[in-house]
Design a protein around this motif. Structure first.
Motif, PDB file in Angstrom:
ATOM      1  N   GLU A 111       0.847  -1.190   0.000  1.00  0.00           N
ATOM      2  CA  GLU A 111       0.000   0.000   0.000  1.00  0.00           C
ATOM      3  C   GLU A 111       0.884   1.241   0.000  1.00  0.00           C
ATOM      4  OE1 GLU A 111      -3.647  -1.649   2.730  1.00  0.00           O
ATOM      5  OE2 GLU A 111      -1.890  -0.822   3.749  1.00  0.00           O
ATOM      6  N   ILE A 112       0.335   2.325  -0.526  1.00  0.00           N
ATOM      7  CA  ILE A 112       1.030   3.610  -0.475  1.00  0.00           C
ATOM      8  C   ILE A 112       0.345   4.456   0.586  1.00  0.00           C
ATOM      9  CG2 ILE A 112       1.567   5.737  -1.726  1.00  0.00           C
ATOM     10  CD1 ILE A 112       1.581   4.041  -4.311  1.00  0.00           C
ATOM     11  N   SER A 113       1.107   4.838   1.590  1.00  0.00           N
ATOM     12  CA  SER A 113       0.576   5.679   2.662  1.00  0.00           C
ATOM     13  C   SER A 113       0.656   7.149   2.247  1.00  0.00           C
ATOM     14  CB  SER A 113       1.391   5.476   3.939  1.00  0.00           C
ATOM     15  OG  SER A 113       2.698   6.016   3.779  1.00  0.00           O
ATOM     16  N   GLY A 114       0.010   7.994   3.010  1.00  0.00           N
ATOM     17  CA  GLY A 114       0.090   9.428   2.767  1.00  0.00           C
ATOM     18  C   GLY A 114       1.518   9.938   2.853  1.00  0.00           C
ATOM     19  N   ASP A 115       2.302   9.417   3.799  1.00  0.00           N
ATOM     20  CA  ASP A 115       3.703   9.846   3.926  1.00  0.00           C
ATOM     21  C   ASP A 115       4.543   9.390   2.735  1.00  0.00           C
ATOM     22  OD1 ASP A 115       3.351  11.224   6.302  1.00  0.00           O
ATOM     23  OD2 ASP A 115       3.914   9.511   7.556  1.00  0.00           O
ATOM     24  N   GLU A 116       4.310   8.168   2.264  1.00  0.00           N
ATOM     25  CA  GLU A 116       5.051   7.683   1.099  1.00  0.00           C
ATOM     26  C   GLU A 116       4.709   8.531  -0.128  1.00  0.00           C
ATOM     27  OE1 GLU A 116       5.634   2.950   2.155  1.00  0.00           O
ATOM     28  OE2 GLU A 116       3.676   3.634   1.456  1.00  0.00           O
ATOM     29  N   TYR A 117       3.442   8.878  -0.263  1.00  0.00           N
ATOM     30  CA  TYR A 117       3.023   9.730  -1.377  1.00  0.00           C
ATOM     31  C   TYR A 117       3.681  11.112  -1.270  1.00  0.00           C
ATOM     32  CZ  TYR A 117       0.154  12.672  -4.344  1.00  0.00           C
ATOM     33  OH  TYR A 117      -0.249  13.569  -5.294  1.00  0.00           O
ATOM     34  N   ARG A 118       3.699  11.691  -0.080  1.00  0.00           N
ATOM     35  CA  ARG A 118       4.319  13.012   0.106  1.00  0.00           C
ATOM     36  C   ARG A 118       5.793  12.983  -0.302  1.00  0.00           C
ATOM     37  NH1 ARG A 118       7.430  14.257   3.748  1.00  0.00           N
ATOM     38  NH2 ARG A 118       6.633  12.756   5.262  1.00  0.00           N
ATOM     39  N   ARG A 119       6.508  11.926   0.097  1.00  0.00           N
ATOM     40  CA  ARG A 119       7.931  11.843  -0.268  1.00  0.00           C
ATOM     41  C   ARG A 119       8.106  11.744  -1.784  1.00  0.00           C
ATOM     42  NH1 ARG A 119       7.910   9.429   4.733  1.00  0.00           N
ATOM     43  NH2 ARG A 119       7.625   7.300   3.980  1.00  0.00           N
ATOM     44  N   LEU A 120       7.195  11.031  -2.451  1.00  0.00           N
ATOM     45  CA  LEU A 120       7.240  10.982  -3.916  1.00  0.00           C
ATOM     46  C   LEU A 120       7.122  12.387  -4.492  1.00  0.00           C
ATOM     47  CD1 LEU A 120       6.812   9.687  -6.827  1.00  0.00           C
ATOM     48  CD2 LEU A 120       4.388   9.801  -6.260  1.00  0.00           C
ATOM     49  N   ILE A 121       6.110  13.128  -4.064  1.00  0.00           N
ATOM     50  CA  ILE A 121       5.877  14.467  -4.618  1.00  0.00           C
ATOM     51  C   ILE A 121       7.034  15.399  -4.278  1.00  0.00           C
ATOM     52  CG2 ILE A 121       4.308  16.452  -4.606  1.00  0.00           C
ATOM     53  CD1 ILE A 121       3.289  13.855  -6.043  1.00  0.00           C
ATOM     54  N   GLU A 122       7.584  15.284  -3.084  1.00  0.00           N
ATOM     55  CA  GLU A 122       8.729  16.120  -2.722  1.00  0.00           C
ATOM     56  C   GLU A 122       9.949  15.781  -3.573  1.00  0.00           C
ATOM     57  OE1 GLU A 122       9.188  15.804   1.541  1.00  0.00           O
ATOM     58  OE2 GLU A 122       7.517  17.203   1.871  1.00  0.00           O
ATOM     59  N   ALA A 123      10.136  14.512  -3.870  1.00  0.00           N
ATOM     60  CA  ALA A 123      11.257  14.122  -4.726  1.00  0.00           C
ATOM     61  C   ALA A 123      11.084  14.703  -6.127  1.00  0.00           C
ATOM     62  CB  ALA A 123      11.370  12.598  -4.794  1.00  0.00           C
ATOM     63  N   GLY A 142     -11.229   5.998   0.794  1.00  0.00           N
ATOM     64  CA  GLY A 142     -11.082   6.761   2.026  1.00  0.00           C
ATOM     65  C   GLY A 142     -10.416   6.020   3.167  1.00  0.00           C
ATOM     66  N   ASP A 143      -9.640   4.973   2.863  1.00  0.00           N
ATOM     67  CA  ASP A 143      -9.006   4.203   3.936  1.00  0.00           C
ATOM     68  C   ASP A 143      -7.632   4.721   4.336  1.00  0.00           C
ATOM     69  OD1 ASP A 143      -7.437   3.358   1.811  1.00  0.00           O
ATOM     70  OD2 ASP A 143      -7.860   1.220   2.083  1.00  0.00           O
ATOM     71  N   GLY A 144      -7.188   5.829   3.721  1.00  0.00           N
ATOM     72  CA  GLY A 144      -5.897   6.414   4.079  1.00  0.00           C
ATOM     73  C   GLY A 144      -4.713   5.791   3.384  1.00  0.00           C
TER      74      GLY A 144
END
Length: 180
Positions: A111-123, A142-144
């Motif tokens: 699964e991709i968490s919100g934090d993993e997604y944020r790091r992708l976008i920041e990269a 909506g399960d996060g």
């Protein structure tokens, strides 16, 4: 022919990948993007090697499908020519979606968490980004978290889609939609 909407969203990703801002994608740009991504993640040699392999594999796929004049460089217009053909290239989209999911899913939990997604976008953007508004738009149930199926759908909507209302429009974060 790509629409203004497709051009705008693809240009945002293209420009983020174009590390030296010369209007061309080259292997060095993907190497630089990989290094930016590694810099925002928890480091682990095996995962780092896998991320490098995925990103360089994506470069090879992009080069093979986009480099019309075979100069080992890819322009935005060459990428957009491929976007025009993506409806007939479901295997390419699915393959890159699987690879990118694996790259983003740092802890390998499927699964991709919100934090993993944020790091992708920041990269990709090269700067700190608040993705708290965008991630819920992507998370259809909506399960996060984003499942492999959710991500594949988002990835396909982004690359092959032409609907500004599609959730996949935001897979690489916010950008300004064309007027009209």
């Amino acid at each position: 022919m790509s629409t203004e909407f497709q051009r705008r969203k693809i240009a945002g990703v293209f420009n983020a990948m174009d590390a030296n801002s010369d209007g061309l994608l080259e292997q060095a740009d993907f190497e630089a993007l990989t290094e930016r991504w590694l810099a925002v993640r928890d480091r682990e040699p095996e995962r780092d090697a896998r991320l490098k392999a995925i990103m360089m594999g994506w470069w090879d796929t992009l080069l093979h499908t986009s480099d019309v004049n075979r100069d080992h460089k890819v322009t935005l217009d060459e990428v957009l020519l491929v976007v025009d053909r993506l409806h007939a290239m479901a295997d390419v989209i699915a393959g890159t979606a699987r690879a990118m999911f694996e790259a983003i899913d740092e802890n390998g939990d499927g699964e991709i968490s919100g934090d993993e997604y944020r790091r992708l976008i920041e990269a990709w953007s090269g700067k700190r980004v608040n993705t708290d508004e965008v991630f819920p738009l992507l998370d259809s149930d909506g399960d996060g978290r984003l499942s492999k199926a959710e991500f594949a759908e988002l990835w396909t909507e982004f690359w092959a889609g032409d609907d500004p209302e599609a959730r996949g429009t935001w897979v690489f974060g916010r950008f300004e939609l064309p007027v009209g």
